[in-house]
Design an enzyme around this catalytic site. Structure first.
Site, PDB file in Angstrom:
ATOM      1  CB  SER A 193      -0.906   0.052   1.028  1.00  0.00           C
ATOM      2  OG  SER A 193      -0.292   0.553   2.224  1.00  0.00           O
ATOM      3  CG  HIS A 221      -3.567  -2.758   0.608  1.00  0.00           C
ATOM      4  ND1 HIS A 221      -4.319  -1.871   1.279  1.00  0.00           N
ATOM      5  CD2 HIS A 221      -2.813  -3.214   1.434  1.00  0.00           C
ATOM      6  CE1 HIS A 221      -3.446  -1.616   2.588  1.00  0.00           C
ATOM      7  NE2 HIS A 221      -2.427  -2.466   2.644  1.00  0.00           N
ATOM      8  CE  LYS A 251      -6.066  -1.743   5.809  1.00  0.00           C
ATOM      9  NZ  LYS A 251      -5.047  -2.453   5.993  1.00  0.00           N
TER      10      LYS A 251
HETATM   11  C1  LIG Z   1      -4.301  -3.217   7.233  1.00  0.00           C
HETATM   12  C2  LIG Z   1      -3.571  -4.309   6.921  1.00  0.00           C
HETATM   13  C3  LIG Z   1      -3.498  -5.596   7.810  1.00  0.00           C
HETATM   14  C4  LIG Z   1      -4.241  -5.681   8.985  1.00  0.00           C
HETATM   15  O1  LIG Z   1      -5.671  -5.671   8.912  1.00  0.00           O
HETATM   16  P1  LIG Z   1      -6.538  -4.980  10.010  1.00  0.00           P
HETATM   17  O2  LIG Z   1      -7.776  -5.692   9.564  1.00  0.00           O
HETATM   18  O3  LIG Z   1      -6.522  -3.390   9.713  1.00  0.00           O
HETATM   19  O4  LIG Z   1      -6.005  -5.448  11.252  1.00  0.00           O
HETATM   20  C5  LIG Z   1      -2.839  -6.677   7.242  1.00  0.00           C
HETATM   21  N1  LIG Z   1      -2.096  -6.434   5.970  1.00  0.00           N
HETATM   22  C6  LIG Z   1      -1.697  -5.495   5.437  1.00  0.00           C
HETATM   23  C7  LIG Z   1      -1.046  -5.610   4.112  1.00  0.00           C
HETATM   24  C8  LIG Z   1      -2.663  -4.215   5.650  1.00  0.00           C
HETATM   25  O5  LIG Z   1      -2.346  -3.123   5.076  1.00  0.00           O
END
Ligand SMILES: *Cc1c(COP(=O)(O)O)cnc(C)c1O
Length: 401
Positions: A193, A221, A251
């Site tokens: 990201s 992502h 997300k």
């Molecule tokens: C945000 C994120 C996570 C963690 O996910 P959450 O549900 O926010 O704990 C795991 N891996 C990546 C690559 C992330 O960007």
């Protein structure tokens, strides 16, 4: 009797203010920006008495405020209440948990899926439990992997190789150090990201085949944003080989939680052994019902994904025309470069104070020093006018004061 806070301070605690002072001196002290998102006015939030536009949300498709998800969560709350009342083992598994896990497994073409409280927990618990169960396993981990992946690997004390980001030659050299029968696991992400770049999933699977390695790919992502039904980069490529696929709901799906999909035996083992899966309260059914609705919209969401990418293209065109430096990445993420820890903070402050626009400054250690940036997102609901106004505000805020 309660004791006065100032009485006999324990000297052990003096280390913390000292360490915090050091963080402040290095410009790494974190302050949170309270913003209450407005479901009736997507992309906007209240910050105290002010209304601001938020340009850095991970809610890539705007689903967290979608009327159908909101309704699903309210209706389920009325029917089932606000909490699950227990761990998955102790009355916390609802019919929706079961249905969602079945659907997630099918979506990724895997035998089983397991839901965790968050994506972080999914990565940490699954990796640490799997790695601990396979004696002598060696882990090959991309240098830009998310902290949750890194911590899951470190927890086990296993032997590991960190290969330079997306460097297939370095990965192959490391794999070749071990015999065919030596257990191996490659851990990587499909979309990173901070730069918005997409990894060579097919080529990594080729190496995994050649050197007899398991693979674990974090599609966080890409879930909802890439692939014909939003199942991620693997779906886009028709790539079924990764052993484990991880995704999140927090997300693009618009709710909260995380999951791993993969082989039945391995995930059944994780279900019975991962402490962070077993010894914690399950997510509430209402949240799972909203997630199910989010998954419906993601799976039929081709129009949403097209509008997202149209907005990304429009934003990039406007940035280019304004002479603003950004990374022209493959994914929907648009990193706008504002090098300098102090500078990126100053520009962020100007955007907020002079234009009512909020974007979080991204600093070391999230990105290398000297490559500070904004990670800009443009969900489908953004209009060309809003994008034009954002770029104009950004240009003014980047200009010397
Ligand atoms: C945000 C994120 C996570 C963690 O996910 P959450 O549900 O926010 O704990 C795991 N891996 C990546 C690559 C992330 O960007």
């Amino acid at each position: 009797m309660t004791q006065a806070l100032t009485e006999q301070p324990n000297t052990l605690l003096e280390v913390f203010p000292r360490k915090l002072e050091e963080l402040r001196r290095n410009g790494l002290y974190r302050s949170f920006f309270p913003c209450s998102h407005l479901a009736a006015e997507r992309g906007h939030a209240t910050h105290g008495a002010e209304k601001v536009q938020v340009w850095c949300s991970n809610d890539y498709l705007g689903l967290s405020q979608h009327p159908e998800l909101v309704r699903a969560q309210i209706e389920s709350t009325v029917e089932h209440g606000t909490g699950s009342g227990g761990s998955r083992n102790i009355a916390g598994t609802s019919a929706t948990h079961v249905e969602l896990e079945t659907r997630l497994a099918a979506w990724h073409g895997k035998e089983r899926a397991l839901i965790f409280s968050s994506g972080y927990v999914a990565n940490f618990e699954t990796l640490s439990t799997l790695i601990s169960a396979i004696p002598d396993i060696v882990v090959f981990s991309d240098a830009r992997n998310h902290r949750s992946l890194i911590e899951g690997i470190l927890r086990t004390g296993c032997r590991k190789h960190v290969f330079p980001h997306n460097d297939l030659d370095a990965l192959e050299r490391a794999l070749a150090e071990y015999g065919d029968d030596h257990p191996k696991l490659i851990v990587f992400e499909s979309v990173y990201s901070m730069d918005g770049d997409v990894s060579p999933v097919g080529a990594i699977c080729d190496l995994a085949d050649r050197y007899n390695a398991l693979t674990f790919v974090d599609e966080t992502h890409a879930i909802g944003t890439i692939g014909p039904t939003g199942a991620g980069v693997c779906e886009e490529l028709g790539e079924h080989r990764p052993t484990f696929v991880q995704g999140v709901f927090g997300k693009a799906v618009g709710t909260v939680g995380g999951y791993v999909a993969g082989p039945d035996g391995a995930l059944d083992y994780v279900r019975s052994h991962a402490p962070g899966f077993i010894f914690t309260t399950a997510l509430p059914q209402s949240s799972m019902d909203a997630t199910l609705k989010g998954l419906d919209l993601v799976q039929e969401g081709d129009a949403l994904r097209r509008r997202l990418m149209d907005n990304v293209r429009y934003l990039k065109g406007a940035l280019r025309a304004a002479g603003i430096d950004f990374i022209d990445a493959e994914s929907h993420l648009v990193p706008v470069m504002v090098p300098g820890a102090e500078r990126v903070r100053r520009v962020s402050r100007r955007l907020l104070e002079e234009h009512g626009i909020y974007v979080t400054p991204i600093n070391f250690p999230s990105v290398p020093r000297g490559t500070e940036r904004f990670r800009v997102t443009v969900p489908p609901y953004r209009t060309p006018e809003q994008i034009d106004d954002f770029v104009a505000a950004l240009r003014k805020s980047l200009a010397p004061e």
